[in-house]
Design an enzyme around this catalytic site. Structure first.
Site, PDB file in Angstrom:
ATOM      1  N   LYS A  13      26.997 -37.305  20.605  1.00 35.34           N
ATOM      2  CA  LYS A  13      26.137 -37.940  21.618  1.00 35.34           C
ATOM      3  C   LYS A  13      25.212 -38.986  21.010  1.00 35.34           C
ATOM      4  O   LYS A  13      25.062 -40.075  21.545  1.00 35.34           O
ATOM      5  CB  LYS A  13      25.257 -36.890  22.339  1.00 35.34           C
ATOM      6  N   ARG A  85      19.648 -30.242  29.748  1.00 32.82           N
ATOM      7  CA  ARG A  85      20.374 -29.205  29.012  1.00 32.82           C
ATOM      8  C   ARG A  85      20.425 -27.892  29.781  1.00 32.82           C
ATOM      9  O   ARG A  85      21.014 -26.936  29.300  1.00 32.82           O
ATOM     10  CB  ARG A  85      19.682 -28.959  27.663  1.00 32.82           C
ATOM     11  N   ARG A 124      26.326 -33.783   8.928  1.00 30.21           N
ATOM     12  CA  ARG A 124      25.524 -34.876   9.495  1.00 30.21           C
ATOM     13  C   ARG A 124      24.269 -35.120   8.649  1.00 30.21           C
ATOM     14  O   ARG A 124      23.668 -34.201   8.106  1.00 30.21           O
ATOM     15  CB  ARG A 124      25.088 -34.511  10.915  1.00 30.21           C
ATOM     16  N   ARG A 157      19.077 -32.491   8.852  1.00 29.23           N
ATOM     17  CA  ARG A 157      18.197 -31.795   9.785  1.00 29.23           C
ATOM     18  C   ARG A 157      18.172 -30.312   9.446  1.00 29.23           C
ATOM     19  O   ARG A 157      19.203 -29.740   9.145  1.00 29.23           O
ATOM     20  CB  ARG A 157      18.710 -31.968  11.220  1.00 29.23           C
ATOM     21  N   ARG A 168      23.128 -22.887  17.952  1.00 32.58           N
ATOM     22  CA  ARG A 168      22.995 -23.979  18.931  1.00 32.58           C
ATOM     23  C   ARG A 168      24.261 -24.110  19.783  1.00 32.58           C
ATOM     24  O   ARG A 168      24.188 -24.409  20.962  1.00 32.58           O
ATOM     25  CB  ARG A 168      22.669 -25.295  18.204  1.00 32.58           C
TER      26      ARG A 168
END
Ligand code: AMP
Length: 216
Positions: A13, A85, A124, A157, A168
């Site tokens: 996203k 969400r 990431r 992160r 998550r």
């Protein structure tokens, strides 16, 4: 025009929003980026949100809805990334837009197998200054740890550790995936396979946006 990018964490996203916002002139509203900036600034919202974000849980709806309501202006052209969400957030968004005389035009749902989402999240890296997205394996910054775009520090992160990434994904299945049916019911849903290259996913998203734009 209001476009929502819906998808599991790791489905791309953020990467796609950054590409599409530039290409179509959308204002990019990424609640995760906003929350990370609030946490770094130690603001009141940041202090409330921090334990949820670090633990991979959703920040309570009232905090998020108030934060977004203050940023959406009537008639604006928005690309929403990571919001809504929950179904309650989606209903609140409908109300905010309705007051300004608009509604959601397109919900692009990015689909991706869970193990690939985990692989993408754990590799990431992001710039902690401008939120540019990198990947340690497939798309590292030119100089290690330094953002190509702004020179800021590129980091992993905290919530991209494997354990938190898995939590998550479970939270997504439980609380966010029901939005697929919600928006299918509103007839604005378009599912897009996110397993291809960033360029091919961008092309599919751009085609979906063009077709909604042409029909308006
Ligand atoms: P993201 O950068 O979109 O992956 O978001 C990172 C984290 O911020 C999430 O795991 C949540 O803790 C929090 N967050 C972001 N957007 C929302 C939202 N719309 N509702 C609740 N929590 C959110």
């Amino acid at each position: 025009m209001v476009v929502i990018l819906l998808g599991a964490p790791g489905s791309g996203k953020g990467t796609q929003s950054q590409r599409l916002a530039g290409r179509f002139g959308f204002k990019h509203l990424a609640t995760g980026d906003i929350l990370r900036a609030e946490i770094a600034a130690k603001s009141a919202v940041g202090q409330k949100a921090e334990p949820y974000v670090k633990g991979g849980k959703l920040v309570p709806d009232d905090v998020i809805i108030e934060m977004v309501a203050g940023k959406v202006e009537a008639g604006g052209k928005y690309l929403l990334d990571g919001f809504p969400r929950t179904v309650d957030q989606a209903r609140a968004l409908d109300g905010i837009l309705k007051r300004g005389g608009s509604s959601v035009d397109l919900v692009a749902a990015l689909t991706l197998p869970s193990e690939e989402a985990i692989r993408r999240m754990t590799s990431r890296r992001i710039c902690s200054r401008c939120a540019a997205v990198y990947n340690a394996i497939s798309n590292p910054p030119k100089a290690e740890g330094v953002c190509d775009k702004c020179g800021g520090p590129v980091v992993q992160r905290e919530d991209d550790s494997e354990a938190t990434a898995r939590r998550r994904l479970m939270v997504f299945e439980d609380q966010t995936h029901p939005l697929v049916s919600y928006y299918r019911g509103e007839q604005v849903l378009k599912e897009i396979d996110a397993s291809g290259s960033p360029d091919s996913v961008e092309a599919a998203l751009a085609a979906a946006i063009e077709s909604v734009r042409a029909a308006r």
